[in-house]
Scaffold this motif. Structure first.
Motif, short mmCIF file in Angstrom:
data_model
loop_
_atom_site.label_atom_id
_atom_site.label_comp_id
_atom_site.label_asym_id
_atom_site.label_seq_id
_atom_site.Cartn_x
_atom_site.Cartn_y
_atom_site.Cartn_z
N GLY A 190 15.74 -30.38 62.25
CA GLY A 190 16.75 -30.98 61.40
C GLY A 190 17.73 -29.99 60.80
O GLY A 190 18.63 -30.37 60.04
N GLN A 191 17.61 -28.72 61.16
CA GLN A 191 18.46 -27.69 60.59
C GLN A 191 19.90 -27.83 61.09
O GLN A 191 20.15 -27.94 62.28
CB GLN A 191 17.91 -26.30 60.95
CG GLN A 191 18.69 -25.14 60.36
CD GLN A 191 18.10 -23.80 60.76
OE1 GLN A 191 17.00 -23.74 61.30
NE2 GLN A 191 18.83 -22.73 60.50
N GLY A 192 20.86 -27.83 60.17
CA GLY A 192 22.27 -27.85 60.52
C GLY A 192 22.88 -29.23 60.68
O GLY A 192 24.09 -29.35 60.81
N LEU A 193 22.07 -30.29 60.65
CA LEU A 193 22.59 -31.63 60.90
C LEU A 193 23.45 -32.12 59.73
O LEU A 193 24.44 -32.84 59.94
CB LEU A 193 21.44 -32.60 61.17
CG LEU A 193 20.63 -32.31 62.43
CD1 LEU A 193 19.50 -33.33 62.58
CD2 LEU A 193 21.53 -32.33 63.67
N GLU A 194 23.08 -31.75 58.51
CA GLU A 194 23.89 -32.14 57.35
C GLU A 194 25.27 -31.50 57.43
O GLU A 194 26.29 -32.13 57.13
CB GLU A 194 23.18 -31.74 56.06
CG GLU A 194 23.92 -32.11 54.79
CD GLU A 194 24.09 -33.61 54.62
OE1 GLU A 194 25.10 -34.01 53.99
OE2 GLU A 194 23.24 -34.37 55.12
N GLU A 195 25.32 -30.24 57.84
CA GLU A 195 26.61 -29.56 58.00
C GLU A 195 27.44 -30.23 59.10
O GLU A 195 28.66 -30.35 58.99
CB GLU A 195 26.41 -28.08 58.32
CG GLU A 195 27.73 -27.32 58.42
CD GLU A 195 27.56 -25.88 58.85
OE1 GLU A 195 28.58 -25.20 59.07
OE2 GLU A 195 26.40 -25.43 58.99
N LEU A 196 26.76 -30.66 60.17
CA LEU A 196 27.46 -31.35 61.25
C LEU A 196 28.16 -32.61 60.73
O LEU A 196 29.34 -32.86 61.03
CB LEU A 196 26.48 -31.70 62.37
CG LEU A 196 27.03 -32.54 63.53
CD1 LEU A 196 28.17 -31.81 64.24
CD2 LEU A 196 25.92 -32.86 64.54
N LEU A 197 27.43 -33.39 59.95
CA LEU A 197 28.02 -34.61 59.39
C LEU A 197 29.16 -34.26 58.43
O LEU A 197 30.18 -34.97 58.38
CB LEU A 197 26.95 -35.42 58.66
CG LEU A 197 25.86 -36.05 59.55
CD1 LEU A 197 24.80 -36.71 58.67
CD2 LEU A 197 26.45 -37.05 60.51
N CYS A 198 28.99 -33.17 57.68
CA CYS A 198 30.04 -32.74 56.76
C CYS A 198 31.32 -32.37 57.51
O CYS A 198 32.42 -32.78 57.11
CB CYS A 198 29.54 -31.55 55.93
SG CYS A 198 30.76 -30.87 54.79
N ARG A 199 31.18 -31.64 58.61
CA ARG A 199 32.36 -31.24 59.38
C ARG A 199 33.02 -32.44 60.05
O ARG A 199 34.25 -32.47 60.20
CB ARG A 199 31.98 -30.19 60.43
CG ARG A 199 31.38 -28.91 59.87
CD ARG A 199 32.31 -28.20 58.89
NE ARG A 199 33.47 -27.62 59.52
CZ ARG A 199 33.53 -26.40 60.06
NH1 ARG A 199 32.44 -25.62 60.04
NH2 ARG A 199 34.64 -25.95 60.58
N LEU A 200 32.22 -33.42 60.44
CA LEU A 200 32.81 -34.65 60.98
C LEU A 200 33.62 -35.38 59.91
O LEU A 200 34.70 -35.90 60.18
CB LEU A 200 31.70 -35.57 61.53
CG LEU A 200 31.08 -35.17 62.85
CD1 LEU A 200 29.89 -36.08 63.18
CD2 LEU A 200 32.10 -35.26 63.99
N GLY A 201 33.07 -35.40 58.69
CA GLY A 201 33.80 -36.02 57.58
C GLY A 201 35.10 -35.30 57.29
O GLY A 201 36.14 -35.94 57.04
N GLN A 202 35.09 -33.96 57.33
CA GLN A 202 36.31 -33.19 57.12
C GLN A 202 37.33 -33.46 58.22
O GLN A 202 38.53 -33.58 57.96
CB GLN A 202 35.97 -31.70 57.07
CG GLN A 202 35.17 -31.28 55.85
CD GLN A 202 34.75 -29.83 55.91
OE1 GLN A 202 35.02 -29.12 56.88
NE2 GLN A 202 34.09 -29.36 54.86
N MET A 203 36.85 -33.55 59.46
CA MET A 203 37.75 -33.83 60.57
C MET A 203 38.39 -35.20 60.41
O MET A 203 39.58 -35.40 60.65
CB MET A 203 36.99 -33.75 61.90
CG MET A 203 37.86 -33.93 63.13
SD MET A 203 36.93 -33.73 64.67
CE MET A 203 35.88 -35.18 64.61
N ALA A 204 37.57 -36.20 59.98
CA ALA A 204 38.09 -37.55 59.79
C ALA A 204 39.14 -37.57 58.68
O ALA A 204 40.09 -38.37 58.73
CB ALA A 204 36.95 -38.50 59.45
N ALA A 205 38.98 -36.67 57.70
CA ALA A 205 39.94 -36.62 56.59
C ALA A 205 41.14 -35.74 56.92
O ALA A 205 42.00 -35.52 56.05
CB ALA A 205 39.23 -36.09 55.34
N GLY A 206 41.21 -35.22 58.15
CA GLY A 206 42.36 -34.42 58.57
C GLY A 206 42.29 -32.98 58.14
O GLY A 206 43.32 -32.29 58.10
N ARG A 207 41.09 -32.48 57.80
CA ARG A 207 40.96 -31.10 57.32
C ARG A 207 40.31 -30.19 58.38
O ARG A 207 39.74 -29.16 58.04
CB ARG A 207 40.14 -31.06 56.04
CG ARG A 207 40.75 -31.84 54.89
CD ARG A 207 40.14 -31.43 53.55
NE ARG A 207 38.71 -31.64 53.50
CZ ARG A 207 38.13 -32.79 53.14
NH1 ARG A 207 38.88 -33.83 52.83
NH2 ARG A 207 36.82 -32.90 53.09
#
Length: 717
Positions: free
Chosen positions: A172-189
């Protein structure tokens, strides 16, 4: 992560796939990656096995969807088929490409293997050509660390120009960061500009000619540079998908058709045909992947894959590859046979006891005899027998098979047998589908989807039933034990029984190769196609997940399909055994009718009729024979192998009869579940009929030749 299952179907445009959203605000992400990179582990961890599975409409390509919620934002992940390339040459590659291009997903996640990043970057670069909304997930960092491999994730992110996240999905290591980066991408960042592959100048000139007209003709829905490349290639499958997506054939627009012709003329003037263009595109992607990997991957001196290499020298060398494979096969069969005996007997006793209790309760409630007997002595008893005989072997075989798969051994089987199948003008991947058939031929048929060539896929489907599923194991092992091992029990007899079963299966493998060669020379003419076979790194199997996956995804699925046809078959068998016409039951009349023909095959009418009635489930063949010989009205179980041998001998059986039954059990029509699966996979009753006739005719021919030879030599009466 809060998790919930989607239920509202909102279609992804023109992909034939229905996306399972809970709300219209759910964002959809495609999950792509090479096979064996841990993509499914990432998917399962993100969605917590909260998934919906199905096929693309009109395709025999399976997909899974899952949903998770992070900070109130719903995310739907579509687990695309594992593929090495989006230059589509198979149904899986086509399905993955079409969803990325036309599914209008909000983004893509490409999962890579940190232990062999360079090879995985080929797919990353192709996805970046389609959509810049991509996050690269470098998985298996724990495996890389064990081998001393280091990946500079920051440098990789700068090189690719898209977010990069390192994960070890098993923990499960790194999966929270993966979701975070997806959220940033969706927000245009999302950072930077995606890396662009640079092709030879003549190709770039052709692209430049097409770009202006494509911007006007295709609008903003597609990447124009990627579209220009595909039009130059002349990919027919893409043209069909593109036309369905845009509602028109873009290449037929006058301005596009004229410019495309000019671009192709430019290539032709410089000596570039379609083959040279495809090779240049692939080479440019590979060179770019090598360049990126060389700057971000650090490998210590000495090979980090030394253990893998040593194991491969054992498992894949010409000297030891085949012998080790046969020993492992015999070991799996021995564990399956030995381990299934006691639980099968226990389950049989328990289910039959339950049947007696249910029968008494129904009788007490006033259920009439004309209904009670067919239900309990017919449908229930056959169903109980099928469950008791099928469940224990499958519950042992499928986990063992899945452990070998998880360990990384199964691709080595395909590697070892590739040369044999190539000589048979078939595909080496057929070795994998054949191995799957040992557990269940229906599962093996579905597994034939991994074969790209339609011709070779049909060959694999038609010949899959040449290897026995575990539904035929009880018949084969019982006859081997009773007639060729004297009915002895214990450790060494069980070992000899497993070796005998292995020998019978080798006969089936040989027949598979022979039949594949004959089919490729007759109704399915053609030469074998080349394919890239990746030998994944060896990994420690995750026993817990293996047990869950093998029990629920394979064992119970196959058992459920068999049970669905066992109960109706029980009613038919009960009716034939209890309906009397003249001085005999319908069962004995049918057996007498079949007897003259059956004698030519070294059997009798009862045996042949048992195989016919065993069409729904092979497990009930021996019980039907026993029932007919005892003139019983229901399925009957013998208490010992000695009693069974005495009953068979009293009805004219010899060693030659047992050998004929073994041959016919190995080669005869597939069971009903397999036939229905063949019909579904091929979409044709014609090919289903061929799949029934080929093994049946082979079995009858072998039984006839064997019986004639034995009688001619006076070896049996």
């Amino acid at each position: 992560m809060g998790l919930t299952r989607g239920s509202t179907g909102l279609g992804a445009v023109d992909t034939g796939l229905v996306i399972q959203r809970l709300t219209n605000s759910d964002r959809v992400y495609a999950l792509a990656g090479n096979p064996n990179v841990g993509k499914s582990t990432v998917f399962n961890a993100l969605t917590n096995m909260n998934q919906h599975t199905g096929n693309w409409s009109g395709k025999t390509v399976a997909t899974a969807q899952g949903r998770c919620v992070r900070h109130g934002e719903g995310m739907v992940f579509v687990d695309l088929p594992g593929t090495y390339s989006l230059l589509a040459h198979s149904a899986e590659e086509e399905a993955a490409r079409d969803f990325l291009c036309f599914g209008e997903a909000d983004g893509a996640v490409v999962v890579c293997d940190a232990t062999c990043l360079e090879r995985n970057l080929n797919l990353v670069l192709q996805v970046l050509e389609i959509t810049p909304r991509t996050v690269v997930c470098v998985n298996l960092l724990d495996e890389a660390a064990k081998k001393g491999i280091q990946v500079d994730l920051d440098a990789l992110e700068q090189s690719l120009g898209v977010p990069v996240v390192g994960t070890s999905a098993r923990s499960g290591q790194g999966l929270e960061e993966l979701l975070c980066r997806l959220g940033q991408m969706a927000a245009g960042r999302a950072p930077g500009k995606p890396l662009q592959v640079v092709y030879p100048q003549v190709v770039e000139d052709g692209i430049s000619l097409l770009l202006p007209v494509l911007r006007q003709a295709a609008g903003s829905r597609l990447n124009h540079r990627w579209l220009a490349l595909r039009l130059l290639e002349g990919d027919e499958s893409l043209s069909r998908s593109l036309s369905a997506y845009l509602g028109e054939d873009l290449s037929r627009r006058p301005e596009v058709e004229e410019t495309l012709a000019a671009a192709k003329d430019l290539l032709a003037q410089r000596g570039w045909g379609s083959q040279e263009l495809e090779e240049a595109i692939v080479n440019a992607i590979v060179v770019t992947a090598e360049s990126v990997a060389s700057g971000v991957v650090y490998i210590p001196e000495g090979s980090p894959h030394s253990l893998d290499r040593r194991l491969d020298r054992l498992f894949t060398s010409r000297a030891t590859g085949i012998p080790v494979m046969l020993l492992l096969l015999a070991l799996v069969f021995w564990l399956t046979i030995t381990g299934a005996n006691y639980p099968s007997q226990l389950l049989s006793t328990g289910l039959f006891w339950l049947g007696d209790v249910l029968g008494r309760e129904l009788a007490a409630l006033g259920c009439p005899g004309w209904l009670l007997s067919p239900l309990m002595d017919g449908a229930y008893r056959v169903l109980a027998w099928v469950v008791a005989v099928m469940l224990p072997p499958m519950a042992i075989f499928f986990p063992l098979f899945t452990l070998l798969e998880d360990f990384g051994y199964l691709p080595r089987i395909a590697f070892n047998l590739d040369r044999c199948f190539q000589r048979a003008h078939a595909c080496g991947k057929q070795a994998l589908t054949m191995a799957m058939g040992f557990g269940c031929n229906a599962a093996g048929i579905v597994g034939c989807r991994i074969i790209d060539s339609p011709r070779e896929r049909l060959i694999a489907i038609i010949t899959n039933s040449f290897v026995p599923c575990n539904g035929r194991f009880p018949t084969l092992t019982l006859l081997i034990t009773v007639f060729f091992l004297g009915g002895r029990e214990g450790f060494w007899p069980s070992v000899l029984s497993a070796l005998g079963l292995t020998g019978v299966i080798l006969l089936g493998v040989g027949a598979t190769l022979l039949a594949s060669r004959l089919l490729s020379a007759t109704i399915l003419r053609g030469m074998p196609s080349a394919f890239a076979l990746e030998l994944p790194p060896y990994r420690r199997p995750q026993v817990g997940k293996v047990l869950v996956r093998s029990i629920f995804d394979r064992t119970l699925f196959v058992l459920g399909r068999a049970a669905a046809v066992a109960a109706p078959a029980g009613l038919l068998i009960w009716g034939m055994a209890n309906v009397t016409i003249g001085d005999a039951t319908l069962l004995h009349h049918c057996a007498a009718f079949l007897d003259p023909f059956a004698r030519l095959l070294g059997m009798d009418g009862v045996i042949l009729l048992a195989f016919l009635l065993g069409f729904p489930a092979n497990e009930i063949v021996i019980p039907i024979i026993v029932m007919a010989y005892l003139s019983a009205g229901t399925i009957t179980e013998m208490e010992s192998t000695a009693q069974l041998h005495a009953l068979f001998a009293a009805n004219g059986w010899t060693w030659a009869t047992a050998a004929s039954v073994i041959l016919f059990s190995l080669f005869h029509w597939p069971c009903s579940t397999t036939c229905l699966t063949i019909r579904k996979e091929t979409g044709s009753w014609r090919w289903t009929a061929v799949s029934v006739l080929v093994p049946t005719l082979l079995g009858m021919g072998l039984c006839f030749l064997f019986t004639a030879t034995v009688r001619l030599l006076g070896l049996a009466p």
